[in-house]
Write a protein that holds these residues in place. Structure first.
Motif, mmCIF file in Angstrom:
data_model
loop_
_atom_site.group_PDB
_atom_site.id
_atom_site.type_symbol
_atom_site.label_atom_id
_atom_site.label_comp_id
_atom_site.label_asym_id
_atom_site.label_seq_id
_atom_site.Cartn_x
_atom_site.Cartn_y
_atom_site.Cartn_z
ATOM 1 N N ALA A 105 -17.532 9.131 -35.301
ATOM 2 C CA ALA A 105 -19.084 9.227 -34.250
ATOM 3 C C ALA A 105 -18.669 9.134 -32.604
ATOM 4 N N ASP A 106 -17.576 8.274 -32.636
ATOM 5 C CA ASP A 106 -16.952 8.214 -30.822
ATOM 6 C C ASP A 106 -16.827 9.537 -30.671
ATOM 7 N N ALA A 138 -20.168 12.069 -30.627
ATOM 8 C CA ALA A 138 -21.432 11.859 -30.294
ATOM 9 C C ALA A 138 -21.755 12.442 -28.763
ATOM 10 N N VAL A 171 -23.232 4.402 -29.861
ATOM 11 C CA VAL A 171 -22.999 4.241 -31.267
ATOM 12 C C VAL A 171 -23.288 2.540 -31.478
ATOM 13 N N VAL A 182 -17.084 4.833 -37.068
ATOM 14 C CA VAL A 182 -17.155 5.019 -35.910
ATOM 15 C C VAL A 182 -15.863 5.633 -34.960
#
Length: 446
Positions: A156-157, A160, A78, A153
């Motif tokens: 997304a963490d 992903a 990211v 984030v």
């Protein structure tokens, strides 16, 4: 004689010092002239967060360090850039240009002036997932840059695919003498660092394959169990009244497919091995459908692909128009039950699988399910059915799944070799890379 001796003794030392000075020149902060996206890209190759000095008032160094630690601890690819509104950061192309210059597959988020947007390679996160995350951040109307970025984030963490770039492990803001000496030793012995990185990458890939295989094992075991239950429900006996050689051949073929699937799954060592398992199950289900038709005195079924929405539904009976969330319509094969549901305006009974973001349809669950789906639908046919989804885009990549993983995973270096259609997210107003799909007016709105 003394002069010659000195040359012999000091010659190698001078070469080593020259090499160290070259390394220091390359790696020392501010040692090269760069600005705009070049500076941002150079920083993101070394760490997950870059803040343009002109935007430091919006996002402090402490906040940037904390966000970078969060991303590194999650071991996810990211990337975050906080940039001012400036001519060198054109809103319509800044995301694609930053991705090109960094050259690493991942999720890219940019805070540009008072606007936020993000994009991702579809091997890492599907277009719809990025669109939804960007939309959620914008609609939440967080009052600060820190809140917006941390919210994005965090999600997304969790969602992903892939790993943090290896280069981040060595990245730091300083460069001391000890580091220089260490690099000098590596230069002197030659190749040690490259070997260590290659070995670590290989171990990461092997670990990723093992994890993917275990996820697939859950899904495939469910498929094998479901097929065994179909065999039991059929309640066919080769010696029953009315049974003929054709029926017995169908039944024997279905039993063989069942045993083949079980044996192949037990022997599977890599995700790509699963394709042979689902090929056997698809073949066995067609044999069962043929046997059922013979026993009922009905016309034999046409050899068709299984139901797109869930291969466990058996062979399809028709082709219908269907579009995934945020995607264009395409023709897919469906079973009778799902055709009825679609005709009535209902959602089909889609096969979902478990992901870090919760249960998702298999076509939006990541690249690990490519061999599973490829066995049912054929590797050449499936990408066309899945255009615009994470799985479809991944399978159309030059090194799609076959015997195992292929192509750049999240965190792997790909350089500028990526398709604009394969990198997208919450874009609109003609900007970005997928021609639309933005939220709140799209683009870099506030």
């Amino acid at each position: 004689m003394k002069t010659a001796t000195r040359r012999v003794l000091f010659g190698p030392l001078l070469l080593l010092v020259a090499a160290l000075l070259a390394v220091v020149t390359v790696l020392a902060p501010g040692a090269h002239a760069a600005d705009g996206l070049d500076e941002a890209a150079a920083a993101l190759k070394k760490g997950p967060v870059y803040v343009d000095p002109r935007a430091a008032g919006e996002f402090s160094s402490g906040q940037a360090d904390a966000l970078a630690k969060k991303i590194k601890d999650a071991d996810k690819p990211v990337f975050v850039a906080v940039l001012p509104r400036a001519p060198e950061y054109p809103p319509q192309t800044v995301l694609r240009d930053l991705r090109t210059k960094v050259g690493i597959s991942g999720v890219y988020a940019i805070e540009l002036g008072n606007g936020f947007n993000a994009g991702a390679d579809t091997r890492v996160m599907s277009h719809s997932s990025v669109q939804n995350l960007v939309g959620a951040v914008k609609r939440s109307q967080y009052p600060t840059v820190s809140e917006r970025l941390n919210s994005f984030v965090d999600s997304a963490d969790a969602q992903a695919n892939g790993h943090a770039p290896t280069a981040w492990d060595a990245g730091s803001s300083g460069f001391d003498v000890g580091t220089a000496i260490g690099l000098g030793v590596l230069i002197a012995v030659g190749g040690g660092g490259a070997y260590a990185i290659a070995r670590r990458n290989r171990r990461r890939k092997e670990a990723a394959e093992r994890a993917a295989l275990e996820d697939l094992r859950v899904v495939v075991d469910e498929d094998i169990t479901a097929f065994g239950e179909e065999l039991d429900r059929l309640d066919f006996s080769p010696g029953e009244p009315g049974a003929d050689d054709a029926m017995r051949a169908d039944y024997s073929h279905a039993l063989d497919a069942y045993e083949t699937a079980k044996s192949a799954m037990a022997a599977a060592q890599h995700p790509g091995d699963v394709q042979g398992v689902t090929e056997a199950l698809e073949d066995g289900r067609f044999s069962l459908a043929t046997l059922a038709a013979r026993r009922a005195g009905e016309p034999l079924p046409e050899r068709r692909l299984p139901c797109f929405f869930d291969p466990r539904h058996g062979p399809s009976v028709a082709d219908v128009q269907w579009a995934p969330a945020g995607g264009a319509e395409r023709t897919v094969p469906v079973c009778a039950a799902d055709k009825t549901r679609l005709d009535e305006g209902l959602e089909p009974m889609a096969r979902t699988v478990r992901t870090a973001a919760g249960d998702r349809p298999y076509w939006d669950a990541g690249p690990a399910y490519a061999p599973w789906a490829g066995g049912y639908f054929g590797g050449g046919l499936l990408p066309g059915l899945l255009v615009g989804t994470m799985l479809g885009n991944m399978m159309m990549a030059p090194h799609a799944y076959g015997a195992g993983f292929g192509g750049p995973e999240g965190g792997d270096v790909s350089g500028s070799d990526f398709s604009a259609d394969d990198f997208g997210g919450g874009f609109g107003d003609g900007g970005g890379f997928d021609g639309g799909g933005g939220f709140d007016g799209g683009g870099f709105g506030g």
